[in-house]
Motif scaffolding. Structure first.
Motif, PDB file in Angstrom:
ATOM      1  N   CYS A   1      -6.877  47.667 -34.779  1.00 19.94           N
ATOM      2  CA  CYS A   1      -6.475  48.135 -36.017  1.00 19.94           C
ATOM      3  C   CYS A   1      -4.922  48.745 -35.910  1.00 19.94           C
ATOM      4  CB  CYS A   1      -7.383  49.239 -36.228  1.00 19.94           C
ATOM      5  SG  CYS A   1      -6.721  50.519 -37.679  1.00 19.94           S
ATOM      6  N   LEU A   2      -4.266  48.523 -36.711  1.00 18.37           N
ATOM      7  CA  LEU A   2      -2.642  48.877 -36.638  1.00 18.37           C
ATOM      8  C   LEU A   2      -2.786  50.482 -36.758  1.00 18.37           C
ATOM      9  CD1 LEU A   2      -0.744  45.977 -38.085  1.00 18.37           C
ATOM     10  CD2 LEU A   2      -1.279  46.567 -35.652  1.00 18.37           C
ATOM     11  N   GLY A   3      -3.638  51.160 -37.441  1.00 23.40           N
ATOM     12  CA  GLY A   3      -3.829  52.581 -37.594  1.00 23.40           C
ATOM     13  C   GLY A   3      -4.315  53.281 -36.263  1.00 23.40           C
ATOM     14  N   CYS A   4      -5.428  52.891 -35.893  1.00 20.35           N
ATOM     15  CA  CYS A   4      -6.216  53.874 -34.831  1.00 20.35           C
ATOM     16  C   CYS A   4      -6.373  52.991 -33.546  1.00 20.35           C
ATOM     17  CB  CYS A   4      -7.738  54.319 -35.224  1.00 20.35           C
ATOM     18  SG  CYS A   4      -8.853  53.079 -35.478  1.00 20.35           S
ATOM     19  N   GLU A   5      -5.946  51.688 -33.460  1.00 23.30           N
ATOM     20  CA  GLU A   5      -5.877  50.956 -32.178  1.00 23.30           C
ATOM     21  C   GLU A   5      -7.264  50.829 -31.871  1.00 23.30           C
ATOM     22  OE1 GLU A   5      -3.546  52.758 -29.503  1.00 23.30           O
ATOM     23  OE2 GLU A   5      -1.589  52.308 -30.195  1.00 23.30           O
ATOM     24  N   ASN A   6      -8.367  50.760 -32.714  1.00 19.32           N
ATOM     25  CA  ASN A   6      -9.768  50.353 -32.678  1.00 19.32           C
ATOM     26  C   ASN A   6      -9.851  48.841 -32.292  1.00 19.32           C
ATOM     27  OD1 ASN A   6     -12.539  51.051 -32.473  1.00 19.32           O
ATOM     28  ND2 ASN A   6     -12.538  49.517 -34.372  1.00 19.32           N
ATOM     29  N   ILE A   7     -10.657  48.346 -31.122  1.00 20.60           N
ATOM     30  CA  ILE A   7     -10.678  46.945 -31.185  1.00 20.60           C
ATOM     31  C   ILE A   7     -12.097  46.336 -31.840  1.00 20.60           C
ATOM     32  CG2 ILE A   7     -10.964  45.466 -29.233  1.00 20.60           C
ATOM     33  CD1 ILE A   7      -8.371  46.565 -29.210  1.00 20.60           C
ATOM     34  N   SER A   8     -11.955  45.359 -32.337  1.00 26.52           N
ATOM     35  CA  SER A   8     -13.028  44.774 -33.027  1.00 26.52           C
ATOM     36  C   SER A   8     -13.187  43.310 -32.615  1.00 26.52           C
ATOM     37  CB  SER A   8     -12.923  44.994 -34.649  1.00 26.52           C
ATOM     38  OG  SER A   8     -13.330  46.267 -34.743  1.00 26.52           O
ATOM     39  N   PHE A   9     -14.159  42.623 -33.089  1.00 28.59           N
ATOM     40  CA  PHE A   9     -14.472  41.020 -32.691  1.00 28.59           C
ATOM     41  C   PHE A   9     -14.724  40.632 -33.967  1.00 28.59           C
ATOM     42  CE2 PHE A   9     -16.761  37.216 -31.639  1.00 28.59           C
ATOM     43  CZ  PHE A   9     -15.872  36.666 -30.712  1.00 28.59           C
ATOM     44  N   LEU A  10     -13.703  39.527 -34.440  1.00 30.81           N
ATOM     45  CA  LEU A  10     -13.954  38.976 -35.663  1.00 30.81           C
ATOM     46  C   LEU A  10     -14.616  37.258 -35.637  1.00 30.81           C
ATOM     47  CD1 LEU A  10     -13.522  38.823 -38.899  1.00 30.81           C
ATOM     48  CD2 LEU A  10     -10.963  38.003 -38.074  1.00 30.81           C
ATOM     49  N   LYS A  11     -15.588  37.139 -36.326  1.00 28.49           N
ATOM     50  CA  LYS A  11     -15.978  35.731 -36.362  1.00 28.49           C
ATOM     51  C   LYS A  11     -15.949  35.459 -37.994  1.00 28.49           C
ATOM     52  CE  LYS A  11     -20.142  32.781 -36.182  1.00 28.49           C
ATOM     53  NZ  LYS A  11     -21.688  32.878 -35.932  1.00 28.49           N
ATOM     54  N   VAL A  12     -14.996  34.121 -38.121  1.00 33.27           N
ATOM     55  CA  VAL A  12     -15.053  33.391 -39.250  1.00 33.27           C
ATOM     56  C   VAL A  12     -15.562  32.045 -39.386  1.00 33.27           C
ATOM     57  CG1 VAL A  12     -13.351  32.860 -41.058  1.00 33.27           C
ATOM     58  CG2 VAL A  12     -12.799  34.949 -39.825  1.00 33.27           C
ATOM     59  N   TYR A  13     -16.348  31.889 -40.415  1.00 35.45           N
ATOM     60  CA  TYR A  13     -16.967  30.485 -40.366  1.00 35.45           C
ATOM     61  C   TYR A  13     -16.870  29.904 -41.822  1.00 35.45           C
ATOM     62  CZ  TYR A  13     -20.435  26.739 -40.521  1.00 35.45           C
ATOM     63  OH  TYR A  13     -20.819  25.545 -40.851  1.00 35.45           O
ATOM     64  N   GLY A  14     -16.630  28.536 -41.691  1.00 35.08           N
ATOM     65  CA  GLY A  14     -16.532  27.919 -43.228  1.00 35.08           C
ATOM     66  C   GLY A  14     -16.675  26.335 -42.900  1.00 35.08           C
ATOM     67  N   ASP A  15     -17.255  25.893 -43.861  1.00 32.94           N
ATOM     68  CA  ASP A  15     -17.629  24.337 -44.049  1.00 32.94           C
ATOM     69  C   ASP A  15     -17.338  23.622 -45.321  1.00 32.94           C
ATOM     70  OD1 ASP A  15     -20.056  24.453 -45.486  1.00 32.94           O
ATOM     71  OD2 ASP A  15     -21.046  25.056 -43.789  1.00 32.94           O
ATOM     72  N   THR A  16     -17.553  22.508 -45.506  1.00 33.95           N
ATOM     73  CA  THR A  16     -17.203  21.654 -46.741  1.00 33.95           C
ATOM     74  C   THR A  16     -18.080  21.955 -47.773  1.00 33.95           C
ATOM     75  OG1 THR A  16     -18.340  19.823 -45.667  1.00 33.95           O
ATOM     76  CG2 THR A  16     -15.759  19.813 -45.513  1.00 33.95           C
ATOM     77  N   GLU A  17     -19.391  22.712 -47.466  1.00 37.18           N
ATOM     78  CA  GLU A  17     -20.285  22.915 -48.317  1.00 37.18           C
ATOM     79  C   GLU A  17     -20.034  24.474 -49.071  1.00 37.18           C
ATOM     80  OE1 GLU A  17     -22.745  20.792 -49.271  1.00 37.18           O
ATOM     81  OE2 GLU A  17     -21.876  19.443 -48.057  1.00 37.18           O
ATOM     82  N   MET A  18     -19.260  25.184 -48.436  1.00 33.79           N
ATOM     83  CA  MET A  18     -18.895  26.228 -48.728  1.00 33.79           C
ATOM     84  C   MET A  18     -17.690  26.423 -49.882  1.00 33.79           C
ATOM     85  SD  MET A  18     -19.526  28.345 -45.155  1.00 33.79           S
ATOM     86  CE  MET A  18     -18.932  30.050 -45.954  1.00 33.79           C
ATOM     87  N   VAL A  19     -17.916  26.056 -51.076  1.00 36.76           N
ATOM     88  CA  VAL A  19     -17.020  25.842 -52.011  1.00 36.76           C
ATOM     89  C   VAL A  19     -17.420  26.120 -53.466  1.00 36.76           C
ATOM     90  CG1 VAL A  19     -17.716  23.384 -52.556  1.00 36.76           C
ATOM     91  CG2 VAL A  19     -15.350  24.079 -53.090  1.00 36.76           C
ATOM     92  N   GLU A  20     -16.475  26.541 -54.151  1.00 33.76           N
ATOM     93  CA  GLU A  20     -16.858  26.937 -55.431  1.00 33.76           C
ATOM     94  C   GLU A  20     -15.606  26.197 -56.520  1.00 33.76           C
ATOM     95  OE1 GLU A  20     -16.580  31.169 -55.684  1.00 33.76           O
ATOM     96  OE2 GLU A  20     -18.647  31.561 -55.211  1.00 33.76           O
ATOM     97  N   HIS A  21     -15.879  26.167 -57.625  1.00 28.13           N
ATOM     98  CA  HIS A  21     -15.000  25.267 -58.653  1.00 28.13           C
ATOM     99  C   HIS A  21     -14.713  26.130 -59.689  1.00 28.13           C
ATOM    100  CE1 HIS A  21     -16.895  21.970 -56.081  1.00 28.13           C
ATOM    101  NE2 HIS A  21     -15.821  21.330 -56.063  1.00 28.13           N
TER     102      HIS A  21
END
Length: 298
Positions: free
Chosen positions: A44-64
């Motif tokens: 965090c650029l404010g308080c410097e708290n450390i976190s772990f981020l997981k981002v997942y995506g695939d070709t089925e995750m789509v909206e039109h």
């Protein structure tokens, strides 16, 4: 990083910087299905708290959209899990162990977005509280009312606990998923209740003056009031207590003094002697009592 992520310390979306990133990709043999997974350590650029981020995506995750244009979206998770609109209690070590165990597991379920288990956990906390306070009945509704009748809760507080009972019953018996904003309200009720019953008096003791309503507290007060200047002096109990006498009721002073005299007569205390002089109870200070505490064996 362009996107803002939730900071559990700042309690809101904040700008972060990326400290480390690992990207994984995969798919089937014909690339008909493809997926991507990113693992990031962020600060965090404010308080410097450390976190772990997981981002997942695939070709089925789509909206039109209406024109048929594809818009891919991603699942994003921040670790450790957090409460977005509430705080878990501090000083939980003051809460009795059986209640603390259920409270901790309930908070973990809430952070993991397990709403039905959270509602059941909040209800179980009330059951555990009744058990601790020895409020016995097969019906939780009756037990909640007895908490008020026996002086543990105000009428308003006991009515709020019925709200927890209702939601817990619906979640566990009818498998009704409660709304998250309702769970936050009920958690606030539970936090307030546990803090008042088990925490607040402990954290203010020694910082502000509080009423002495047990013999153990009275005896600790007597030990604390004796100084080296009192050694060899013969004093009344009120002289020893000095300004702290206001912390005790007249009835309690009489009861606790009688027990103190009994213990001195039985030789339980080596720092003080008792005598009656012209009808007045006097205490001769032999020495300053040593400070003591006990720790349970690990």
């Amino acid at each position: 990083m362009k996107e803002k992520y939730f900071c559990k310390n700042c309690k809101g979306l904040r700008n972060h910087k990326e400290l480390f990133k690992k990207e994984l990709r995969g798919g089937d043999e014909n690339d008909f299905f493809m997926w991507i997974e990113n693992y990031c350590v962020i600060e965090c650029l404010g308080c410097e708290n450390i976190s772990f981020l997981k981002v997942y995506g695939d070709t089925e995750m789509v909206e039109h959209d209406e024109e048929g244009n594809a818009d891919y979206f991603f699942d994003k998770m921040i670790f450790p899990f957090y409460l977005e609109k509430a705080n878990e209690l501090e000083h939980q070590h003051y809460i009795p162990e059986n209640i603390r165990t259920i409270y901790t597991e309930t908070i973990m379920a809430f952070k993991a977005d397990l709403s039905i288990l959270t509602a059941g956990g909040l209800r179980a906390i009330i059951e555990a509280l009744c058990n601790h306070l020895k409020i016995k009945d097969n019906n939780l509704s009756v037990r909640i009312d007895l908490l008020n009748k026996k002086g543990h809760l105000t009428l308003s507080e006991s009515k709020r606990l019925h709200s927890i009972r209702f939601m817990g019953n619906d979640a566990l018996h009818e498998i009704v998923k409660p709304k998250k904003e309702h769970l936050y309200l009920l958690l606030e009720i539970v936090n307030h209740l546990l803090a008042n019953l088990f925490i607040n008096d402990k954290i203010i003791k020694g910082k502000v003056e509080t009423l002495v309503d047990s013999y153990d507290e009275f005896f600790r007060l007597i030990r604390a009031k004796i100084t080296k200047e009192m050694v060899t002096s013969k004093l009344t109990l009120l002289q020893i207590l000095d300004k702290s006498r206001k912390l005790l009721s007249k009835e309690n002073i009489i009861e606790y003094e009688n027990k103190l005299i009994e213990e001195i007569s039985d030789g339980k205390h080596d720092f003080i002697k008792f005598e009656i002089h012209e009808g007045v109870n006097l205490y001769e200070i032999i020495k300053v009592p040593s400070q003591y505490f006990s720790i349970k064996s690990l």
